[in-house]
Design an enzyme around this catalytic site. Structure first.
Site, mmCIF file in Angstrom:
data_model
loop_
_atom_site.group_PDB
_atom_site.id
_atom_site.type_symbol
_atom_site.label_atom_id
_atom_site.label_comp_id
_atom_site.label_asym_id
_atom_site.label_seq_id
_atom_site.Cartn_x
_atom_site.Cartn_y
_atom_site.Cartn_z
ATOM 1 N N THR A 186 9.120 -5.285 -11.287
ATOM 2 C CA THR A 186 8.293 -4.800 -10.181
ATOM 3 C C THR A 186 8.672 -5.621 -8.949
ATOM 4 O O THR A 186 9.104 -6.759 -9.083
ATOM 5 C CB THR A 186 6.794 -4.990 -10.461
ATOM 6 N N GLU A 331 4.946 -0.142 -14.312
ATOM 7 C CA GLU A 331 4.293 -0.441 -15.600
ATOM 8 C C GLU A 331 3.890 0.816 -16.355
ATOM 9 O O GLU A 331 3.468 0.730 -17.504
ATOM 10 C CB GLU A 331 3.038 -1.292 -15.360
ATOM 11 N N LYS A 439 -11.970 -4.313 4.447
ATOM 12 C CA LYS A 439 -13.383 -4.585 4.164
ATOM 13 C C LYS A 439 -14.116 -4.828 5.471
ATOM 14 O O LYS A 439 -14.071 -5.911 6.036
ATOM 15 C CB LYS A 439 -13.509 -5.772 3.218
ATOM 16 N N TRP A 444 -15.983 -0.772 2.169
ATOM 17 C CA TRP A 444 -14.542 -0.537 2.048
ATOM 18 C C TRP A 444 -14.089 0.668 2.861
ATOM 19 O O TRP A 444 -14.727 1.722 2.821
ATOM 20 C CB TRP A 444 -14.171 -0.279 0.591
HETATM 21 P P1 ADP Z 1 6.025 -1.662 -6.221
HETATM 22 O O1 ADP Z 1 5.663 -0.656 -5.159
HETATM 23 O O2 ADP Z 1 5.066 -2.817 -6.298
HETATM 24 O O3 ADP Z 1 7.454 -1.967 -6.288
HETATM 25 P P2 ADP Z 1 5.785 0.438 -8.107
HETATM 26 O O4 ADP Z 1 6.961 1.181 -7.673
HETATM 27 O O5 ADP Z 1 5.502 0.293 -9.539
HETATM 28 O O6 ADP Z 1 5.792 -0.995 -7.607
HETATM 29 O O7 ADP Z 1 4.557 1.023 -7.321
HETATM 30 C C1 ADP Z 1 3.374 1.419 -7.927
HETATM 31 C C2 ADP Z 1 2.317 1.619 -6.894
HETATM 32 O O8 ADP Z 1 2.714 2.605 -5.941
HETATM 33 C C3 ADP Z 1 1.031 2.145 -7.452
HETATM 34 O O9 ADP Z 1 0.262 1.125 -8.027
HETATM 35 C C4 ADP Z 1 0.383 2.758 -6.219
HETATM 36 O O10 ADP Z 1 -0.253 1.776 -5.430
HETATM 37 C C5 ADP Z 1 1.559 3.282 -5.463
HETATM 38 N N1 ADP Z 1 1.715 4.728 -5.691
HETATM 39 C C6 ADP Z 1 2.542 5.347 -6.540
HETATM 40 N N2 ADP Z 1 2.422 6.690 -6.441
HETATM 41 C C7 ADP Z 1 1.471 6.913 -5.505
HETATM 42 C C8 ADP Z 1 0.880 8.099 -4.939
HETATM 43 N N3 ADP Z 1 1.252 9.316 -5.296
HETATM 44 N N4 ADP Z 1 -0.078 7.925 -4.011
HETATM 45 C C9 ADP Z 1 -0.485 6.704 -3.624
HETATM 46 N N5 ADP Z 1 0.048 5.569 -4.100
HETATM 47 C C10 ADP Z 1 1.009 5.668 -5.028
#
Ligand code: ADP
Length: 542
Positions: A186, A331, A439, A444
Site C-alpha cells: 500500500t 487489502e 471536523k 463531520w
Molecule cells: P492507497 O490509495 O493508500 O495507495 P489503495 O489503492 O488501496 O491505497 O486505496 C484504497 C482507498 O481508495 C480506499 O480505502 C478508499 O479510500 C479509496 N477508494 C477506492 N475506491 C473508491 C471509490 N470508488 N470512491 C471513493 N474512494 C475510493
C-alpha cells in the site's frame, strides 16, 4: 460428513492452461516501451510463461521467494505474472512512481531476489541497485537489440535471451491453494508501506466474483484495456480474469495520455476499460477538445477514488459509455463493492439514477460489509448513519507481510479507514477517508460531496477539499481548485455554486486557485501534501 467432490486446488497456473486450451488464439496487444505495437496470443503467452518458469528455476528462485517487477502494462509483465506465481514463487509488483527511497525500502523489506524492469526504469534501477542487498539478479525486459550499451548494473540480463535459452516444456507444480502468489505494498501516505500478500485461492475467488455480470461483467466477447497499472493491486485482477473468460487484452504500456489511449481504444476495438478518475479526466479532455467519439467502448470501470457525478454524466450522456463505479483497496484484492442499478431503479428519473451511481455500490458476493461507530458498535443501514466501513471475506487481507502494522483485524473484520453510509438497499457511499474528514465544531463534513459539487462547475478541471484550521470551529473546509484553461472563475462565483446544492454550513470557507494538484503513485490526490501547504490558510485570513 464431508461432500464427495474432488479437492482440486485453485491455482493461478490453472487460469493459464485454461486460456491456452480454450481461447489460445485470442489476442494480447501491447504498446511497448520500445515504441511499437506488439501482438501475441494466449497460446504464445503460455509457451513463453513456461520458458520463463524454467529460467526462474535456473536463476535459483525457490518456492515462495519474491520475483519483483518495475514495469508498465504489457505482455512481458503478464508472462511474469504467470511464470512467477505459477511456479510457486511470489510476484512482487513495485510501483515505479514511488520515491526511490521508498522503492528501495520496499524491495529490501520484501527480500526480493530478482528484479525484472522495463527499459524506461533503467536510470531508476541504476540509482537504487547499490542499496538492494537481497537482489542478486537484474533483468531488462527487452530484446538484445534494445539492451543498453552501458550500465552500472553488474551482469544485467536480457529478457528475450533468457527466454530463448530455456525450453517451453514445464509442468506447473501443484501445491496448497493458500500459498502466497503475489505481493503489493500500500502506498503508505502515513508510516512505512505495508505489504499485502495475496494467495492463489484469494486471487481465483476474486477473479470469479469480479467477472460476474452484475459485478464488473467481463466476457470473452470483450476487448479489455486496463489503464489501471499492473503494479496497482494486480491491475484490479484483469490479468487473471482475462485468462478466465478469454477476453482480448490491450495493454497501453507507458503511454497513458488521452490521445494515446483514445488511439488505442479505436484501433483495437476496446469495449471496456478500467482506471482511476484522474486518468479519465485526461481522456475526456482530449476526446471533447478534439470533437472525437468512442466508437466501440461500451463501459468503463472507475474506482480508486470517488467518481465525480460530472464525470459519470459526461461518459454516459455525451459519449454513450456506461460507468461502473467500484470501491476497493489493496487489502481487498481490490474489489469490495460495485454500483449497478437494479430493476427497482428503472422508474427513477435521470438525476435520481445519477445520485445512486455516484455511490460506491453493493458488496459483491464474498465480501461482507458493516459500518461501526467510534466504539465499534454497528450502525444502522439507513443511508444516514456514517461510520467506519469494516469488511471481511476470503480475498480480504488478514495481516501484513512480515507482521507490519500488527494484527489489523477487529473481531475478524478489516477496518478500511473509510467513512461511509449504507442504505437499506445495501448501497454503500464513502463520505471520506477517516484521515481526510473535516471536523467542524465537532460535526463531520465529508470532503467527497464538496469536491463533487466543484467538479460539476464547467470552469473546474480538478478540485480537492481539505480541512483547514479555524479559530472558532477547529476545522473548516477549504477548496483547492485547478481551473480549466481559458475559463474565468472567481472565488465568489464558485462558492455561490454551492447554494441550494448542500447545507449552507457545509459550504467551503474559501477557495484557493492553484496550477496543479499533487497526485500520488496511483493517480490519487495527495491531500496530506495539500494540508501541509494550506492548513493555516484560514487562520492567516482571520
Ligand atoms: P492507497 O490509495 O493508500 O495507495 P489503495 O489503492 O488501496 O491505497 O486505496 C484504497 C482507498 O481508495 C480506499 O480505502 C478508499 O479510500 C479509496 N477508494 C477506492 N475506491 C473508491 C471509490 N470508488 N470512491 C471513493 N474512494 C475510493
Amino acid at each position: 460428513m464431508n461432500g464427495l467432490m474432488m479437492d482440486r486446488p485453485l491455482l493461478i497456473s490453472g487460469l493459464l492452461t485454461h486460456a491456452e486450451s480454450q481461447h489460445g488464439e485470442r489476442e494480447i496487444v501491447s504498446r511497448r516501451v520500445e515504441g511499437d505495437v506488439h501482438r501475441t496470443s494466449y497460446r504464445e503467452l503460455g509457451q513463453r510463461a513456461r520458458r520463463l518458469a524454467n529460467a526462474l528455476a535456473a536463476l535459483g528462485i525457490a518456492h515462495g521467494e519474491r520475483v519483483a517487477t518495475l514495469a508498465w502494462n504489457g505482455y512481458r509483465h503478464m508472462e511474469l505474472y504467470y511464470a512467477a506465481s505459477g511456479s510457486g514463487a511470489v510476484l512482487h509488483t513495485i510501483n515505479p512512481r514511488l520515491h526511490p527511497d521508498q522503492l528501495a525500502w520496499i524491495a529490501h523489506h520484501a527480500e526480493d531476489r530478482v528484479l525484472f524492469f522495463d527499459l524506461s526504469f533503467l536510470p531508476l534501477v541504476e540509482a537504487i541497485a547499490p542499496r538492494l542487498a537481497t537482489l542478486k539478479t537484474f533483468v531488462a525486459m527487452t530484446d538484445r537489440a534494445h539492451m543498453p550499451d552501458a550500465t552500472t548494473i553488474p551482469n544485467l540480463l536480457c529478457y528475450e535471451d533468457l527466454l530463448a535459452a530455456h525450453s517451453p516444456a514445464f509442468e506447473w507444480p501443484e501445491f496448497d491453494e493458500r500459498a502466497a502468489s503475489s505481493l503489493c505494498y500500500t502506498s503508505g501516505t502515513t508510516g512505512h508501506p505495508k505489504g499485502v500478500l495475496y494467495s492463489h485461492r484469494s486471487t481465483l475467488l476474486h477473479a470469479y466474483a469480479a467477472a460476474l455480470p452484475d459485478a464488473l461483467s467481463y466476457s470473452g466477447n470483450d476487448v479489455i484495456l486496463p489503464v489501471v497499472p499492473m503494479f496497482h493491486v494486480n491491475a484490479w485482477g484483469i490479468p487473471y480474469i482475462a485468462c478466465m473468460v478469454g477476453a482480448k487484452l490491450v495493454f497501453p504500456g507507458p503511454s497513458l495520455d488521452g490521445k494515446s489511449l483514445h488511439d488505442l481504444f479505436e484501433a483495437e476495438g476496446v469495449t471496456v476499460s478500467a482506471g482511476v478518475p484522474t486518468v479519465w479526466q485526461g481522456l475526456l479532455a482530449h476526446v471533447e477538445g478534439h470533437g472525437l467519439a468512442f466508437s466501440t467502448m461500451r463501459r468503463t470501470i472507475i474506482g480508486g477514488s470517488a467518481c465525480p457525478p460530472a464525470m459519470l454524466q459526461a461518459f454516459q450522456e455525451r459519449h454513450g459509455v456506461q460507468v461502473v463505479h467500484a470501491w476497493g483497496m489493496t487489502e481487498t484484492s481490490p474489489l469490495g463493492s460495485v454500483c449497478r442499478l437494479t430493476p427497482d431503479h428503472l422508474a427513477l428519473d435521470a438525476p435520481q439514477r445519477l445520485a445512486i451511481q455516484s455511490k460506491q455500490g453493493r458488496a459483491v458476493f464474498g465480501v461482507e460489509m458493516k459500518i461501526v461507530d467510534a466504539h465499534g458498535e454497528r450502525l444502522p443501514h439507513d443511508g444516514h448513519a456514517a461510520g467506519e466501513l469494516m469488511v471481511r471475506g476470503p480475498w480480504i487481507a488478514a495481516g501484513y507481510f512480515h507482521g507490519e502494522g500488527a494484527g489489523p483485524l477487529v473481531d475478524g473484520w478489516f477496518p478500511t479507514g473509510d467513512v461511509s453510509t449504507i442504505d437499506a438497499g445495501g448501497f454503500m457511499q464513502i463520505t471520506d477517508r477517516s484521515k481526510d474528514v473535516i471536523k467542524s465544531g465537532g460535526e463531520w463534513i465529508g470532503s467527497i460531496d464538496l469536491e463533487n459539487i466543484a467538479m460539476a462547475h464547467p470552469g473546474v478541471a480538478m478540485a480537492a477539499c481539505i480541512a483547514a484550521r479555524h479559530p472558532k470551529w477547529d476545522e473548516r473546509p477549504l477548496l483547492v481548485v485547478v481551473k480549466k484553461p481559458g475559463h474565468e472563475l472567481t472565488r465568489d462565483e464558485l462558492l455561490g455554486f454551492y447554494e441550494g446544492r448542500i447545507a449552507r454550513w457545509w459550504t467551503p470557507d474559501d477557495v484557493v486557485f492553484v496550477d496543479s494538484i499533487p497526485l500520488g503513485g496511483t493517480g490519487k490526490i495527495q491531500k496530506n501534501l495539500l494540508r501541509d501547504a494550506w492548513r493555516d490558510h484560514l487562520l492567516a485570513q482571520a
